[in-house]
Design an enzyme around this catalytic site. Structure first.
Site, short mmCIF file in Angstrom:
data_model
loop_
_atom_site.label_atom_id
_atom_site.label_comp_id
_atom_site.label_asym_id
_atom_site.label_seq_id
_atom_site.Cartn_x
_atom_site.Cartn_y
_atom_site.Cartn_z
N HIS A 72 -25.86 -8.04 -12.60
CA HIS A 72 -24.88 -8.76 -12.31
C HIS A 72 -24.80 -10.51 -12.80
CE1 HIS A 72 -26.87 -10.30 -8.76
NE2 HIS A 72 -26.33 -11.53 -8.96
N ASP A 118 -28.70 -2.57 -9.94
CA ASP A 118 -28.71 -3.97 -10.28
C ASP A 118 -29.95 -4.39 -11.12
OD1 ASP A 118 -27.35 -6.48 -10.67
OD2 ASP A 118 -27.40 -6.96 -8.55
N GLN A 205 -27.57 -18.07 -3.57
CA GLN A 205 -27.10 -18.10 -4.79
C GLN A 205 -28.10 -19.04 -5.74
OE1 GLN A 205 -25.01 -18.24 -1.78
NE2 GLN A 205 -24.82 -15.82 -2.39
N GLY A 206 -28.21 -18.35 -6.98
CA GLY A 206 -29.14 -19.05 -7.95
C GLY A 206 -30.33 -18.32 -7.96
N ASP A 207 -30.53 -17.58 -7.01
CA ASP A 207 -31.95 -16.70 -6.95
C ASP A 207 -31.60 -15.27 -7.71
OD1 ASP A 207 -33.49 -18.75 -5.97
OD2 ASP A 207 -32.84 -18.24 -3.98
N SER A 208 -30.55 -15.04 -7.88
CA SER A 208 -30.21 -13.72 -8.52
C SER A 208 -30.96 -13.36 -9.48
CB SER A 208 -28.62 -13.63 -8.85
OG SER A 208 -27.72 -13.27 -8.02
#
Length: 259
Positions: A72, A118, A205-208
């Site tokens: 993603h 993913d 968020q930002g660690d994906s």
């Protein structure tokens, strides 16, 4: 990344050319910029395989020229020179030892549609001379306590971080994970949950795309998950959800060999 109201992937869009691919419970990942919650700063060189990607995601060196991240976080499979990988530092503003390399190609998991699968690979223009992170090829290490690390937010709704944070999160069984509100869509054998029932420690968020890893029988780091999604960040009864790397180990190896 975690789900905020409806499930949200844990990436952050940092530029017009960057893509935020949402999950089957879509909310734009551009709504939040975040990082490991409840963590502490990683020491320089502690996790040398960690990579920060310019679209606002994390990753790990699968080989010295290929980064393993989340599907993603990227666009479709094909040539791509629009991503910059930063490695070699825990402080993103520290130019000493920092290595930055552009991408040349992106490979996104075949069949990825926002639910499961993913994972993705990013080929770099040149190798980065740093240690790589091996991936689990069996379910042997899919339990116990895991380490997560990233430059995402340190609280839900927070800002991207300058320093790499780390934290430990315990395994949560599929049955337990599915019992929580918003997690009935967990994909068995493709996703793995981890987190404290009380919350307080989590990726965000930002660690994906960053790795979830632990020690193997030889006391070496081994990657068992990829940061994918969740409900909010570090909420009680809302664990992080990670791509189960062992399920896709053969496909990842095959794809990497073709890049």
């Amino acid at each position: 990344m975690k789900k905020l109201l409806t499930a949200l992937k844990r990436c952050v869009v940092l530029g017009a050319a960057a893509l935020a691919i949402v999950s089957l419970q879509p909310v734009s990942a551009a709504q939040a910029a975040e990082r490991v919650v409840g963590g502490t700063r990683a020491a320089q060189g502690e996790f040398p395989f960690m990579v920060r990607l310019s679209m606002g995601c994390g990753g790990a060196l699968y080989t010295q020229q290929i980064v393993l991240t989340a599907a993603h976080c990227v666009g479709s499979t094909g040539p791509n020179t629009g991503i910059t990988a930063t490695a070699g530092v825990v402080d993103l503003q520290n130019s000493s030892g920092r290595v930055q390399v552009r991408s040349t190609y992106v490979y996104r998991a075949p069949g990825y549609n926002g639910t499961g699968k993913d994972w993705a690979l990013i080929k770099l223009a040149q190798p980065i001379n740093l240690p790589t992170l091996k991936i689990a090829t069996t379910t042997q290490y899919n339990s116990g306590t895991f380490t997560v690390a990233g430059w995402g937010a340190n609280r839900e709704g927070g800002a991207q971080q300058r320093y790499l944070l780390k934290a430990n999160v315990p395994f949560v069984s599929d049955a337990q994970c599915r019992s929580y509100s918003g997690y009935s869509g967990l994909v068995a054998n493709e996703e793995i949950c981890a987190g404290l029932p009380s919350g307080g420690v989590d990726t965000c968020q930002g660690d994906s795309g960053g790795p979830m890893f632990r020690r193997d029988a030889s006391n070496a780091w081994i990657q068992v998950g990829i940061v994918s999604w969740g409900i909010g960040c570090a909420r009680p009864n809302a664990p992080g959800v990670y791509t189960e790397v062992s399920t896709f180990a053969s496909a990842i190896a095959s794809a990497a060999s073709s890049l």
